[in-house]
Design an enzyme around this catalytic site. Structure first.
Site, mmCIF file in Angstrom:
data_model
loop_
_atom_site.group_PDB
_atom_site.id
_atom_site.type_symbol
_atom_site.label_atom_id
_atom_site.label_comp_id
_atom_site.label_asym_id
_atom_site.label_seq_id
_atom_site.Cartn_x
_atom_site.Cartn_y
_atom_site.Cartn_z
ATOM 1 N N SER A 8 0.833 -1.194 0.000
ATOM 2 C CA SER A 8 0.000 0.000 0.000
ATOM 3 C C SER A 8 0.871 1.247 0.000
ATOM 4 O O SER A 8 2.090 1.170 0.009
ATOM 5 C CB SER A 8 -0.916 0.004 1.227
ATOM 6 O OG SER A 8 -0.145 0.188 2.392
ATOM 7 N N LYS A 9 0.210 2.366 0.002
ATOM 8 C CA LYS A 9 0.885 3.661 -0.085
ATOM 9 C C LYS A 9 2.067 3.803 0.885
ATOM 10 O O LYS A 9 3.103 4.335 0.529
ATOM 11 C CB LYS A 9 -0.103 4.794 0.192
ATOM 12 C CG LYS A 9 -1.218 4.888 -0.841
ATOM 13 C CD LYS A 9 -0.753 5.549 -2.132
ATOM 14 C CE LYS A 9 -1.861 5.554 -3.165
ATOM 15 N NZ LYS A 9 -2.076 4.217 -3.748
ATOM 16 N N ARG A 10 1.873 3.321 2.094
ATOM 17 C CA ARG A 10 2.937 3.559 3.065
ATOM 18 C C ARG A 10 4.208 2.763 2.776
ATOM 19 O O ARG A 10 5.227 2.951 3.423
ATOM 20 C CB ARG A 10 2.424 3.278 4.492
ATOM 21 C CG ARG A 10 2.195 1.836 4.785
ATOM 22 C CD ARG A 10 1.328 1.644 6.016
ATOM 23 N NE ARG A 10 0.637 0.379 5.931
ATOM 24 C CZ ARG A 10 1.237 -0.769 6.173
ATOM 25 N NH1 ARG A 10 2.496 -0.803 6.538
ATOM 26 N NH2 ARG A 10 0.564 -1.901 6.062
#
Length: 497
Positions: free
Chosen positions: A259-261
């Site tokens: 994911s984005k993180r």
RNA sequence: GUCCCCAUAGUCUAGCGGUCAGGACGCGGCCCUUUCAAGGCUGAGACACGAGUUCGAUUCUCGUUGGGGGCACCA
């Protein structure tokens, strides 16, 4: 894939609700490679039935990413095809037709339960002992005549699939997972058409795959649990069930879903950071598939000829950027210099090159390749590593390098620089790497200094840093006056002479 | 909660009853060397656990543990 003599047709079906991410890209690559290796057809279909989240911009971003990756599709947006249209929003009448078919065969029934009561029931069930186990089939019991009256009276309703009471386990042979089986009694009567008449995902997918003659559905693992539901729809429609092949997930370095993180997750971002499409395709292909367990550098020509579903792994894979970096470096080292200039162009401009200069002096830029090719793994390193070539007469000294190479060495560094300066300034010496380097080497002997004590001060003065591409190969590409000016400037700035 | 799936080094993987458990990234060392790389050689590092089946299990079966995914009028 021998039980079906029919030609292979596969599809990649992204939703334009975001950019093309790494997981989707791998799914696309596998579909593409499978089609190519089988002499089949690769179809691109845009699943834009969610008006809330789908955007035209995302569609364009996805198409651009597909092209950048070099995954050419045989049918789909921009290229058309006989099974089109390739946007779900343009296929609404096909879903309506399928619904009529289901109504006629009695495999579907109207449900008048509101979303609110359904949500309430679910919440209640989840709070209780047994948990939620699907729709309770309230409306399945409504008399057909009665249901018809309510529909005609304009009462809002959805259409649900009437899952056969006596259906045994739903089993299928997954091309990757092997035999998979789901008990049919846990399948509830899923909604097939919503109140507003639009098809749900599972229904639209089945209709499209069937109408487009898809033979192999290669998709993410997250759809494995959807597969029995879709098989039920195929059966209700009396359509042949395609072969399914589910792909394991790609996880971040912490073992959690990517994911984005975890940093960059879209193909677009990898392009921006200076990865080569060939490298990304190679790397992603190996995340869950192997050619022979030994080979790691696999050109797309080999991938498209040798790919096979039976060598796809079931295990989730962690995305390891370190290895991608290494692989990108491998691909850079295999490039042709002019090819490299083309790919490097945006970053060369960031390093200080003028667009027009790149056009006017192609040979000079191509000459950069051997200096940098084995020292870079990503193109976004170019500004930091090559900007010194564009400084002209000025130098920009790195503080750490100055301390270690010039100040700490003090007199010796100054002596070396002062002795090298006339050699470099000597117009009688050809402005070429070898003769210049030769003269400086012999200088080392006469000064009785080890080579590094002479070369490093010059490197810092000229390149600004103690780490740089080869020194005299670089100097050769610069102007003599500029190089002399940088040495003078350094001498003055650091040693006050 | 329930259903489904997965399990070889830090990571990607090969293996498909008997292997010194192979390769790659990364990591350590050596060589090369004007820096950094690249390259060559080399070293450390794995079958989650427990029962079976078998002459023999990394491999087959079951269980445990751990991880992932689904269970929407999202896709």
């Amino acid at each position: 894939m021998s039980e079906t003599a029919q030609p292979v047709r596969v599809r990649f079906a992204p939703s334009p609700t975001g950019k093309l991410h790494i997981g989707g890209a791998r799914t696309a690559i596998y579909n593409w490679a499978f089609a190519r290796s089988q002499g089949g057809t690769f179809i691109l279909r845009i699943e834009d039935t969610d008006p809330e989240r789908s955007t035209e911009e995302n569609t364009q971003v996805i198409l651009r990413a597909m092209k950048w990756l070099g995954l050419d599709w045989d049918e789909g947006p921009e290229v058309g095809g006989t099974a089109g249209p390739y946007f779900q929003t343009q296929r609404m009448e096909t879903y309506a037709d399928a619904l009529e078919k289901l109504k006629a065969s009695g495999n579907v029934y109207p449900c008048f339960c509101t979303k609110e009561t359904l949500d309430a029931k679910r919440a209640e069930a989840e709070a209780s002992e047994g948990g939620y186990s699907g729709y309770d089939r309230t409306c399945r019991a409504i008399d057909p005549q009665e249901a018809q009256r309510r529909i005609e009276a304009g009462e809002p309703h959805v259409w649900r699939l009437k899952v056969p009471e006596d259906h045994g386990p739903i089993a299928f042979e997954d091309a990757v997972y092997g035999a998979v089986s789901f008990p049919a009694d846990v399948m509830d009567d899923m909604i097939v058409v919503r109140t507003d008449g639009s098809p749900t995902y599972n229904f639209a997918v089945v209709c499209d795959d069937a109408n487009m003659g898809i033979t192999h559905v290669i998709r993410g693992d997250d759809h494995l649990s959807n597969t029995p539901r879709q098989i039920l729809i195929y059966e209700a429609l009396g359509l042949p069930v395609p072969t399914f092949a589910h792909l394991s997930m790609i996880l971040g370095s912490d073992g959690k879903k990517l994911s984005k993180r975890h940093g960059a997750t879209s193909v677009e971002e990898y392009a921006e950071r200076g990865y080569l499409p060939d490298a990304l395709v190679n790397f992603l292909a190996l995340l869950g598939w192997s050619l022979d367990g030994e080979t790691t550098i696999i050109p797309r020509s080999v991938l498209s000829a040798q790919f096979s579903l039976d060598r796809v792994t079931k295990k989730d894979a962690v995305f390891d950027e370190t290895k991608l970096d290494w692989m990108n470096g491998c691909y850079i080292r295999e490039m042709q210099p002019t090819q490299w200039v083309d790919a490097a162009r945006p970053w060369l401009v960031k390093a200080g090159a003028a667009e027009s200069d790149i056009d006017e002096r192609p040979a000079w830029y191509a000459a950069l390749y051997p200096l940098i090719a084995e020292r870079m793994v990503r193109f976004d390193e170019i500004p930091a590593k090559l900007s010194y070539l564009f400084w002209g007469p000025r130098t920009h000294l790195d503080e750490k390098s100055v301390n270690k190479v010039l100040l700490k060495e003090g007199a010796r560094a100054q002596e070396a620089l002062m002795a090298a300066r006339p050699i470099i300034a000597d117009a009688s010496i050809p402005w070429e790497c070898d003769p210049l380097q030769e003269r400086v080497r012999s200088l080392c002997d006469s000064l009785d200094m080890k080579a590094k004590f002479v070369f490093q001060p010059i490197r810092v003065a000229v390149c600004g840093n103690m780490v740089s591409p080869p020194l005299f190969e670089s100097i050769e590409l610069m102007e003599r006056d500029d190089v002399v000016a940088r040495i003078d400037a350094t001498l003055e700035e650091i040693f006050g002479v």
